[in-house]
Design a protein around this motif. Sequence first.
Motif, PDB file in Angstrom:
ATOM      1  N   ASP A 167     -13.535  57.108 -10.231  1.00 57.77           N
ATOM      2  CA  ASP A 167     -13.469  55.723  -9.774  1.00 57.77           C
ATOM      3  C   ASP A 167     -12.381  55.577  -8.717  1.00 57.77           C
ATOM      4  OD1 ASP A 167     -14.239  52.743 -10.514  1.00 57.77           O
ATOM      5  OD2 ASP A 167     -12.073  52.866 -10.169  1.00 57.77           O
ATOM      6  N   LYS A 168     -12.750  55.017  -7.585  1.00 60.75           N
ATOM      7  CA  LYS A 168     -11.815  54.898  -6.460  1.00 60.75           C
ATOM      8  C   LYS A 168     -10.634  54.001  -6.786  1.00 60.75           C
ATOM      9  CE  LYS A 168     -14.577  51.262  -4.286  1.00 60.75           C
ATOM     10  NZ  LYS A 168     -15.397  51.045  -5.456  1.00 60.75           N
ATOM     11  N   ASP A 169     -10.833  52.951  -7.581  1.00 58.55           N
ATOM     12  CA  ASP A 169      -9.736  52.048  -7.907  1.00 58.55           C
ATOM     13  C   ASP A 169      -8.703  52.730  -8.810  1.00 58.55           C
ATOM     14  OD1 ASP A 169     -10.881  49.825  -6.472  1.00 58.55           O
ATOM     15  OD2 ASP A 169     -12.322  49.658  -8.107  1.00 58.55           O
ATOM     16  N   TYR A 170      -9.178  53.423  -9.856  1.00 58.78           N
ATOM     17  CA  TYR A 170      -8.258  54.120 -10.755  1.00 58.78           C
ATOM     18  C   TYR A 170      -7.556  55.269 -10.030  1.00 58.78           C
ATOM     19  CZ  TYR A 170     -10.638  51.617 -14.512  1.00 58.78           C
ATOM     20  OH  TYR A 170     -11.174  50.645 -15.319  1.00 58.78           O
ATOM     21  N   ALA A 171      -8.298  55.985  -9.192  1.00 58.86           N
ATOM     22  CA  ALA A 171      -7.697  57.094  -8.440  1.00 58.86           C
ATOM     23  C   ALA A 171      -6.627  56.581  -7.486  1.00 58.86           C
ATOM     24  CB  ALA A 171      -8.777  57.856  -7.677  1.00 58.86           C
ATOM     25  N   THR A 172      -6.894  55.462  -6.837  1.00 54.11           N
ATOM     26  CA  THR A 172      -5.925  54.876  -5.917  1.00 54.11           C
ATOM     27  C   THR A 172      -4.670  54.439  -6.658  1.00 54.11           C
ATOM     28  OG1 THR A 172      -7.697  54.158  -4.459  1.00 54.11           O
ATOM     29  CG2 THR A 172      -5.597  53.031  -4.218  1.00 54.11           C
ATOM     30  N   ALA A 173      -4.841  53.812  -7.809  1.00 53.49           N
ATOM     31  CA  ALA A 173      -3.691  53.372  -8.605  1.00 53.49           C
ATOM     32  C   ALA A 173      -2.855  54.567  -9.042  1.00 53.49           C
ATOM     33  CB  ALA A 173      -4.158  52.568  -9.811  1.00 53.49           C
TER      34      ALA A 173
ATOM     35  N   ALA B 299       5.106  54.367  -5.240  1.00 61.02           N
ATOM     36  CA  ALA B 299       4.968  53.147  -4.435  1.00 61.02           C
ATOM     37  C   ALA B 299       5.428  51.938  -5.244  1.00 61.02           C
ATOM     38  CB  ALA B 299       3.508  52.965  -4.010  1.00 61.02           C
ATOM     39  N   ASP B 300       5.884  50.937  -4.549  1.00 59.31           N
ATOM     40  CA  ASP B 300       6.265  49.679  -5.188  1.00 59.31           C
ATOM     41  C   ASP B 300       5.107  48.691  -5.218  1.00 59.31           C
ATOM     42  OD1 ASP B 300       8.951  50.462  -5.638  1.00 59.31           O
ATOM     43  OD2 ASP B 300       9.468  49.923  -3.582  1.00 59.31           O
ATOM     44  N   TYR B 301       4.201  48.817  -4.249  1.00 62.59           N
ATOM     45  CA  TYR B 301       3.060  47.911  -4.131  1.00 62.59           C
ATOM     46  C   TYR B 301       1.767  48.705  -4.041  1.00 62.59           C
ATOM     47  CZ  TYR B 301       6.209  44.043  -3.084  1.00 62.59           C
ATOM     48  OH  TYR B 301       7.182  43.087  -3.159  1.00 62.59           O
ATOM     49  N   LEU B 302       0.728  48.138  -4.626  1.00 63.18           N
ATOM     50  CA  LEU B 302      -0.622  48.674  -4.498  1.00 63.18           C
ATOM     51  C   LEU B 302      -1.510  47.541  -4.013  1.00 63.18           C
ATOM     52  CD1 LEU B 302      -2.975  50.692  -5.027  1.00 63.18           C
ATOM     53  CD2 LEU B 302      -3.054  49.777  -7.364  1.00 63.18           C
TER      54      LEU B 302
ATOM     55  N   GLU C 200     -11.544  38.882 -22.522  1.00 62.84           N
ATOM     56  CA  GLU C 200     -12.472  37.751 -22.584  1.00 62.84           C
ATOM     57  C   GLU C 200     -13.786  38.043 -21.865  1.00 62.84           C
ATOM     58  OE1 GLU C 200     -10.533  34.398 -20.794  1.00 62.84           O
ATOM     59  OE2 GLU C 200      -8.990  34.297 -22.352  1.00 62.84           O
ATOM     60  N   GLY C 201     -13.836  39.148 -21.101  1.00 61.65           N
ATOM     61  CA  GLY C 201     -15.037  39.481 -20.353  1.00 61.65           C
ATOM     62  C   GLY C 201     -15.171  38.695 -19.052  1.00 61.65           C
ATOM     63  N   GLN C 202     -14.043  38.290 -18.496  1.00 59.08           N
ATOM     64  CA  GLN C 202     -14.062  37.476 -17.278  1.00 59.08           C
ATOM     65  C   GLN C 202     -14.504  38.260 -16.035  1.00 59.08           C
ATOM     66  OE1 GLN C 202     -13.658  34.301 -16.508  1.00 59.08           O
ATOM     67  NE2 GLN C 202     -13.104  33.545 -18.520  1.00 59.08           N
ATOM     68  N   PHE C 203     -14.389  39.591 -16.071  1.00 60.62           N
ATOM     69  CA  PHE C 203     -14.664  40.386 -14.884  1.00 60.62           C
ATOM     70  C   PHE C 203     -15.808  41.359 -15.142  1.00 60.62           C
ATOM     71  CE2 PHE C 203      -9.927  39.817 -15.149  1.00 60.62           C
ATOM     72  CZ  PHE C 203      -9.891  38.683 -14.341  1.00 60.62           C
ATOM     73  N   ALA C 204     -16.728  41.437 -14.194  1.00 52.63           N
ATOM     74  CA  ALA C 204     -17.893  42.310 -14.328  1.00 52.63           C
ATOM     75  C   ALA C 204     -17.464  43.776 -14.311  1.00 52.63           C
ATOM     76  CB  ALA C 204     -18.882  42.030 -13.204  1.00 52.63           C
ATOM     77  N   SER C 205     -18.059  44.561 -15.211  1.00 53.62           N
ATOM     78  CA  SER C 205     -17.664  45.965 -15.344  1.00 53.62           C
ATOM     79  C   SER C 205     -17.986  46.794 -14.108  1.00 53.62           C
ATOM     80  CB  SER C 205     -18.307  46.586 -16.582  1.00 53.62           C
ATOM     81  OG  SER C 205     -19.710  46.541 -16.470  1.00 53.62           O
ATOM     82  N   GLY C 206     -18.979  46.408 -13.351  1.00 56.25           N
ATOM     83  CA  GLY C 206     -19.330  47.183 -12.166  1.00 56.25           C
ATOM     84  C   GLY C 206     -18.684  46.714 -10.892  1.00 56.25           C
ATOM     85  N   SER C 207     -17.830  45.681 -10.963  1.00 56.91           N
ATOM     86  CA  SER C 207     -17.245  45.187  -9.720  1.00 56.91           C
ATOM     87  C   SER C 207     -15.758  44.891  -9.859  1.00 56.91           C
ATOM     88  CB  SER C 207     -18.012  43.972  -9.200  1.00 56.91           C
ATOM     89  OG  SER C 207     -17.889  42.886 -10.090  1.00 56.91           O
ATOM     90  N   MET C 208     -15.380  43.739 -10.402  1.00 56.41           N
ATOM     91  CA  MET C 208     -13.971  43.346 -10.419  1.00 56.41           C
ATOM     92  C   MET C 208     -13.175  43.977 -11.555  1.00 56.41           C
ATOM     93  SD  MET C 208     -11.714  41.852  -8.646  1.00 56.41           S
ATOM     94  CE  MET C 208     -12.692  40.979  -7.453  1.00 56.41           C
ATOM     95  N   ARG C 209     -13.812  44.247 -12.686  1.00 55.50           N
ATOM     96  CA  ARG C 209     -13.058  44.783 -13.832  1.00 55.50           C
ATOM     97  C   ARG C 209     -12.308  46.081 -13.509  1.00 55.50           C
ATOM     98  NH1 ARG C 209     -13.501  43.911 -19.735  1.00 55.50           N
ATOM     99  NH2 ARG C 209     -12.221  45.541 -20.637  1.00 55.50           N
TER     100      ARG C 209
ATOM    101  N   ALA D   6      -7.249  48.813 -12.837  1.00 51.95           N
ATOM    102  CA  ALA D   6      -6.431  49.722 -12.034  1.00 51.95           C
ATOM    103  C   ALA D   6      -5.129  49.037 -11.625  1.00 51.95           C
ATOM    104  CB  ALA D   6      -7.203  50.195 -10.804  1.00 51.95           C
ATOM    105  N   ALA D   7      -5.220  47.766 -11.249  1.00 53.37           N
ATOM    106  CA  ALA D   7      -4.026  47.003 -10.869  1.00 53.37           C
ATOM    107  C   ALA D   7      -3.073  46.878 -12.058  1.00 53.37           C
ATOM    108  CB  ALA D   7      -4.432  45.636 -10.345  1.00 53.37           C
ATOM    109  N   ILE D   8      -3.617  46.622 -13.234  1.00 54.62           N
ATOM    110  CA  ILE D   8      -2.795  46.546 -14.451  1.00 54.62           C
ATOM    111  C   ILE D   8      -2.082  47.873 -14.680  1.00 54.62           C
ATOM    112  CG2 ILE D   8      -2.883  46.425 -16.982  1.00 54.62           C
ATOM    113  CD1 ILE D   8      -5.247  44.420 -16.618  1.00 54.62           C
ATOM    114  N   SER D   9      -2.844  48.955 -14.613  1.00 57.07           N
ATOM    115  CA  SER D   9      -2.286  50.283 -14.851  1.00 57.07           C
ATOM    116  C   SER D   9      -1.113  50.566 -13.911  1.00 57.07           C
ATOM    117  CB  SER D   9      -3.382  51.338 -14.670  1.00 57.07           C
ATOM    118  OG  SER D   9      -2.855  52.629 -14.752  1.00 57.07           O
TER     119      SER D   9
END
Length: 124
Positions: free
Chosen positions: A24-30, A38-41, A76-85, A90-93
């Motif tokens: 996953d590009k988001d997890y790899a980037t994080a 880095a201080d910011y992502l 809560e399931g606010q974010f779609a698993s195939g897009s924003m989740r 990754a941002a949380i991590s």
Amino acid sequence: MWWGGIPVVLDENGDYKSVPAVIDKDYATAKLAELVDADYLFILTAVDYVAINFGTPQQRDLTEITIEEAKNYCQEGQFASGSMRPKVEAAISFAESKKGRTAVIASLEKAPLAMMGKSGTKIV
């Protein structure tokens, strides 16, 4: 430390066999941002903000949320698993990997504004 290679598993005979895998590009980037200290992502996407109740009359764009709030929205399931989740996870991590780190999810189009804190969702 060893990185890369073909993903493998042990089969029923104890032999290695290759298996398909997706990185996953988001997890790899994080993870990369974490490893280079880095201080910011910045995760750039097609929308200006992360939103809850997306696509409904109750939709609310989020400008800044804590790690705990982001985790709660995920539960809560606010974010779609195939897009924003994956982006939010990754941002949380990244944000929780070291005190003082900030992750921002913003649109590519408004990246300069996001860098100035005038667009995007900050996860702190």
